[in-house]
Design an enzyme around this catalytic site. Structure first.
Site, mmCIF file in Angstrom:
data_model
loop_
_atom_site.group_PDB
_atom_site.id
_atom_site.type_symbol
_atom_site.label_atom_id
_atom_site.label_comp_id
_atom_site.label_asym_id
_atom_site.label_seq_id
_atom_site.Cartn_x
_atom_site.Cartn_y
_atom_site.Cartn_z
ATOM 1 N N HIS A 188 0.812 -1.228 0.000
ATOM 2 C CA HIS A 188 0.000 0.000 0.000
ATOM 3 C C HIS A 188 0.840 1.270 0.000
ATOM 4 O O HIS A 188 0.597 2.146 -0.830
ATOM 5 C CB HIS A 188 -1.092 0.020 1.065
ATOM 6 C CG HIS A 188 -2.067 1.103 0.710
ATOM 7 N ND1 HIS A 188 -2.972 0.970 -0.326
ATOM 8 C CD2 HIS A 188 -2.188 2.378 1.132
ATOM 9 C CE1 HIS A 188 -3.624 2.108 -0.494
ATOM 10 N NE2 HIS A 188 -3.172 2.974 0.369
ATOM 11 N N TYR A 215 1.628 5.199 -2.755
ATOM 12 C CA TYR A 215 1.941 6.621 -2.524
ATOM 13 C C TYR A 215 3.329 6.968 -3.041
ATOM 14 O O TYR A 215 3.586 8.126 -3.380
ATOM 15 C CB TYR A 215 1.743 6.985 -1.039
ATOM 16 C CG TYR A 215 0.298 6.750 -0.674
ATOM 17 C CD1 TYR A 215 -0.706 7.520 -1.256
ATOM 18 C CD2 TYR A 215 -0.081 5.701 0.152
ATOM 19 C CE1 TYR A 215 -2.036 7.264 -1.013
ATOM 20 C CE2 TYR A 215 -1.411 5.434 0.406
ATOM 21 C CZ TYR A 215 -2.385 6.215 -0.189
ATOM 22 O OH TYR A 215 -3.713 5.947 0.042
ATOM 23 N N HIS A 264 -10.366 0.217 -10.610
ATOM 24 C CA HIS A 264 -9.930 1.232 -9.629
ATOM 25 C C HIS A 264 -8.475 1.639 -9.884
ATOM 26 O O HIS A 264 -8.163 2.822 -9.994
ATOM 27 C CB HIS A 264 -10.085 0.683 -8.205
ATOM 28 C CG HIS A 264 -9.211 1.355 -7.183
ATOM 29 N ND1 HIS A 264 -9.387 2.669 -6.810
ATOM 30 C CD2 HIS A 264 -8.131 0.911 -6.460
ATOM 31 C CE1 HIS A 264 -8.460 2.999 -5.904
ATOM 32 N NE2 HIS A 264 -7.683 1.956 -5.690
ATOM 33 N N PHE A 265 -7.596 0.646 -10.038
ATOM 34 C CA PHE A 265 -6.197 1.088 -10.057
ATOM 35 C C PHE A 265 -5.760 1.634 -11.414
ATOM 36 O O PHE A 265 -4.756 2.329 -11.488
ATOM 37 C CB PHE A 265 -5.236 0.063 -9.449
ATOM 38 C CG PHE A 265 -4.989 -1.239 -10.160
ATOM 39 C CD1 PHE A 265 -4.305 -1.292 -11.345
ATOM 40 C CD2 PHE A 265 -5.398 -2.429 -9.570
ATOM 41 C CE1 PHE A 265 -4.034 -2.507 -11.954
ATOM 42 C CE2 PHE A 265 -5.133 -3.649 -10.166
ATOM 43 C CZ PHE A 265 -4.452 -3.692 -11.377
ATOM 44 N N HIS A 266 -6.559 1.384 -12.465
ATOM 45 C CA HIS A 266 -6.223 2.090 -13.706
ATOM 46 C C HIS A 266 -6.683 3.556 -13.648
ATOM 47 O O HIS A 266 -6.250 4.369 -14.459
ATOM 48 C CB HIS A 266 -6.807 1.368 -14.923
ATOM 49 C CG HIS A 266 -5.967 0.176 -15.315
ATOM 50 N ND1 HIS A 266 -6.050 -1.032 -14.686
ATOM 51 C CD2 HIS A 266 -4.975 0.041 -16.253
ATOM 52 C CE1 HIS A 266 -5.176 -1.881 -15.213
ATOM 53 N NE2 HIS A 266 -4.504 -1.252 -16.159
ATOM 54 N N ARG A 312 -10.776 -10.936 -11.713
ATOM 55 C CA ARG A 312 -9.585 -10.311 -12.285
ATOM 56 C C ARG A 312 -8.582 -11.424 -12.597
ATOM 57 O O ARG A 312 -8.782 -12.577 -12.214
ATOM 58 C CB ARG A 312 -8.999 -9.269 -11.308
ATOM 59 C CG ARG A 312 -8.478 -9.852 -10.010
ATOM 60 C CD ARG A 312 -7.995 -8.789 -9.023
ATOM 61 N NE ARG A 312 -6.705 -8.230 -9.406
ATOM 62 C CZ ARG A 312 -5.900 -7.580 -8.561
ATOM 63 N NH1 ARG A 312 -6.256 -7.406 -7.290
ATOM 64 N NH2 ARG A 312 -4.758 -7.080 -8.976
ATOM 65 N N ARG A 313 -7.496 -11.078 -13.275
ATOM 66 C CA ARG A 313 -6.364 -11.985 -13.529
ATOM 67 C C ARG A 313 -6.805 -13.338 -14.079
ATOM 68 O O ARG A 313 -6.329 -14.379 -13.656
ATOM 69 C CB ARG A 313 -5.593 -12.213 -12.221
ATOM 70 C CG ARG A 313 -4.961 -10.951 -11.704
ATOM 71 C CD ARG A 313 -4.276 -11.149 -10.394
ATOM 72 N NE ARG A 313 -3.183 -10.186 -10.264
ATOM 73 C CZ ARG A 313 -2.478 -10.010 -9.167
ATOM 74 N NH1 ARG A 313 -2.733 -10.711 -8.095
ATOM 75 N NH2 ARG A 313 -1.506 -9.126 -9.146
#
Ligand code: HAS
Length: 546
Positions: free
Chosen positions: A217, A221, A371-373, A434-435
């Site tokens: 996580h 950042y 979300h992470f794209h 996913r994956r």
């Protein structure tokens, strides 16, 4: 000014990973084609589905981001702290990072490290994969350490001056990186490498997962903060104005040092080995880490408003029309601005993920890559593309060869990533995993597993993924044409990163020293990680064989 002797280091750090990104993006486009059932095979052109997915994640999310953070850090520290970078240290760091990347690339391309970017045990990669990753990380540490003596010198010779905000942001980024890479270093060196060399019979999987997310996580950042440095330092200037509040920028960066790490269990809400009280603590801290991003949204929006009003903007909302969305002279602006627009959705979906019960619906579905794209492939990737072009042509004293095409890239990417994510969010809420190579099962109409209700989401995702691929093709067209343009030594000598002045330049003692914030971060980590680690270590788990 950026040290002249540092230019080749920064250029290699920008251009080498960008060249690798061609493979990374190619495998991204293949992903959407596999998943939409356009490719119905286990491999394409000799590269296996999971091999391609590993290359996609490792190149885009680990290699590109790490090299870029170091390159941008070198440029910012050198410019803002009077040439504070040790050039020898920068070369050593670069050599280790390049060596590590090449060593790790070998097993990936040989199909011996199909472990994805999270390298979850008991998946096992060739030892060279882990060795390469270690060298890449150590190289980035060395680069960071090469800024510290120069920074201390700068502080001594400028006792009355605040450390420039951009440098605070870069140091915050690397303090987080230094802390969060320690648990993953332990995981790789003590657990995974001996396991891969056959020296141990197995791995305690639960422990390796906790150590990974202890790193995983704060890693996000580490990706995000160089982008925030651009939002605070560069964007207000591109908008024609000033940074609304210097204090809020400092507070946001320092708050990330405290709050980035103690919340990794939100990736493990379904982890049976950890009790729910600790997960609740991590969930609560996850909501807290959104606060510096909300503060950034406010400060950056206020700075944009200030810039727009300097250009004649008026009214409550009409001033938005005065921002330089299509100004070929300021082609960097939309790379940063569209990232902000994308991040509104990326951030809000992060808060949904962090909500314990909603997470149960979306975990391990295609919602998560959606979300992470909108985060790492949104604001972060656009900022990397824009700043890499800006820095590399600037350091070489060349013009951007096709500013209008350069301007089109972030808009096309935004259209692509929104379309892609819409499809994956839709599918994720209906349980699409996913994956998974869906074309061989759930999206194959001749299979017993066929799910016609999943088709539309994957088709929409594929259209979005292809638009993203097209945006990157246009980007490389501009980059290559610009690199081939004639150079001017004079332009290179006068090149500098745009730095905005502050509209409110507050002088608050609490945000002038890293020490207390680092101490608070370490205490927060001890409180949030020691009890769950004790619980796992006391669990008598049997090592899992590979
Ligand atoms: Fe996340 C999973 C929660 C931020 C990346 N995240 C992931 C994964 C990745 C990732 C890669 O709680 C998947 C890992 C894997 O492979 O399994 N994430 C959050 C939360 C935030 C967040 C609460 N994530 C990020 C960032 C990433 C990133 C940043 C990369 C850079 N995430 C999660 C959770 C999971 C997760 C769970 C696990 C899910 C699961 O079950 O597996 C927050 O930090 C977000 C705060 C951000 C905001 C937005 C502020 C808005 C701004 C823009 C302002 C716009 C302006 C322009 C001014 C609150 C700053 C205005 C213009 C106009 C036109 C109006």
């Amino acid at each position: 000014m950026i040290q002249k002797e540092l230019r080749p280091v920064i250029l290699i750090e920008l251009l080498l990973p960008l060249a690798l990104t061609i493979f990374g993006i190619y495998h991204g486009v293949l992903q959407v084609l596999y998943r939409a059932g356009v490719i119905q095979d286990t491999s394409f052109l000799g590269i296996d589905y999971y091999q391609g997915l590993t290359a996609h994640g490792v190149i885009n999310a680990i290699v590109l981001t790490t090299f870029f953070a170091v390159a941008f850090g070198n440029a910012v520290v050198s410019q803002l702290l009077d040439r504070a970078v040790s050039v020898r240290g920068a070369w050593i760091g670069l050599t280790l990072m390049v060596g590590g990347t090449l060593v790790a690339a070998f097993p990936i391309f040989a199909g011996k490290a199909n472990v994805l970017y999270t390298f979850y045990a008991p998946l096992k990669a060739h030892p060279l994969f882990y060795i390469g990753v270690v060298f890449l990380v150590v190289g980035s540490w060395v680069s960071f350490w090469s800024w510290i003596p120069g920074y201390l010198r700068w502080r001594k010779s400028h006792p009355a001056q605040k450390t420039p905000l951009g440098a605070v942001g870069i140091f915050a980024t690397f303090i987080i990186w230094q802390i969060c890479t320690l648990p993953v270093a332990y995981e790789v060196i003590v657990q995974l490498l001996p396991f891969s060399l056959g020296w141990t019979k197995g791995v305690i999987v639960v422990l390796s997962r906790i150590l990974f997310w202890f790193f995983g996580h704060p890693l996000v950042y580490f990706w995000l903060l160089p982008t925030y440095v651009m939002y605070y330092m560069t964007l207000p200037r591109l908008a024609g104005g000033k940074l609304y509040s210097d204090f809020y920028g400092r507070l946001a960066f320092l708050a990330f040092i405290v709050l980035s790490a103690p919340l990794g269990l939100h990736h493990q809400f379904t982890e049976p080995a950890v009790s729910s009280g600790y997960k609740f603590l991590h969930a609560a801290l996850t909501f807290l880490v959104a606060v510096p991003s909300f503060a950034t949204a406010f400060t950056v929006a206020a700075s944009l408003e200030h810039g727009a009003r300097q250009q004649g903007g008026t009214g409550l909302f009409a001033w938005w029309g005065k921002l330089p969305y299509f100004d070929p002279q300021r082609w960097l602006f939309p790379y940063l601005f569209m990232g902000l627009v994308i991040f509104i959705l990326g951030g809000l979906t992060g808060l949904i993920n962090a909500s314990f019960n909603m997470n149960a619906l979306v975990h391990n579905t295609s919602w998560i890559p959606a979300h992470f794209h909108l985060t790492v492939a949104g604001p972060v990737f656009l900022a990397i593309l824009g700043m890499s072009l800006y820095l590399s042509v600037g350091l070489l004293g060349k013009p951007c060869a096709s500013p209008r095409v350069a301007l089109a890239v972030p808009y096309l990417w935004t259209l692509g990533v929104f379309t892609f994510s819409a499809g994956l969010f839709y599918g994720g809420l209906r349980g699409v995993p996913r994956r998974t190579n869906l074309g061989l099962s759930f999206l194959d109409s001749s299979s017993v597993a066929y799910r016609p209700d999943w088709v539309i989401g994957e088709y929409v995702g594929a259209v979005g993924g292809c638009l993203m691929g097209l945006a990157v093709v246009l980007y490389f067209y501009v980059l290559i044409r610009s690199l081939l343009a004639p150079r001017s030594e004079q332009a290179a000598d006068s090149f500098a990163l745009p730095e905005a002045a502050a509209y409110h330049d507050e002088n608050v003692g609490a945000v002038r020293n890293f020490g207390p914030w680092i101490a608070a971060g370490v205490i927060a980590i001890l409180i949030s990680y020691v009890p769950p680690l004790v619980q796992v270590l006391g669990g008598n788990y049997v090592p899992a064989p590979g």
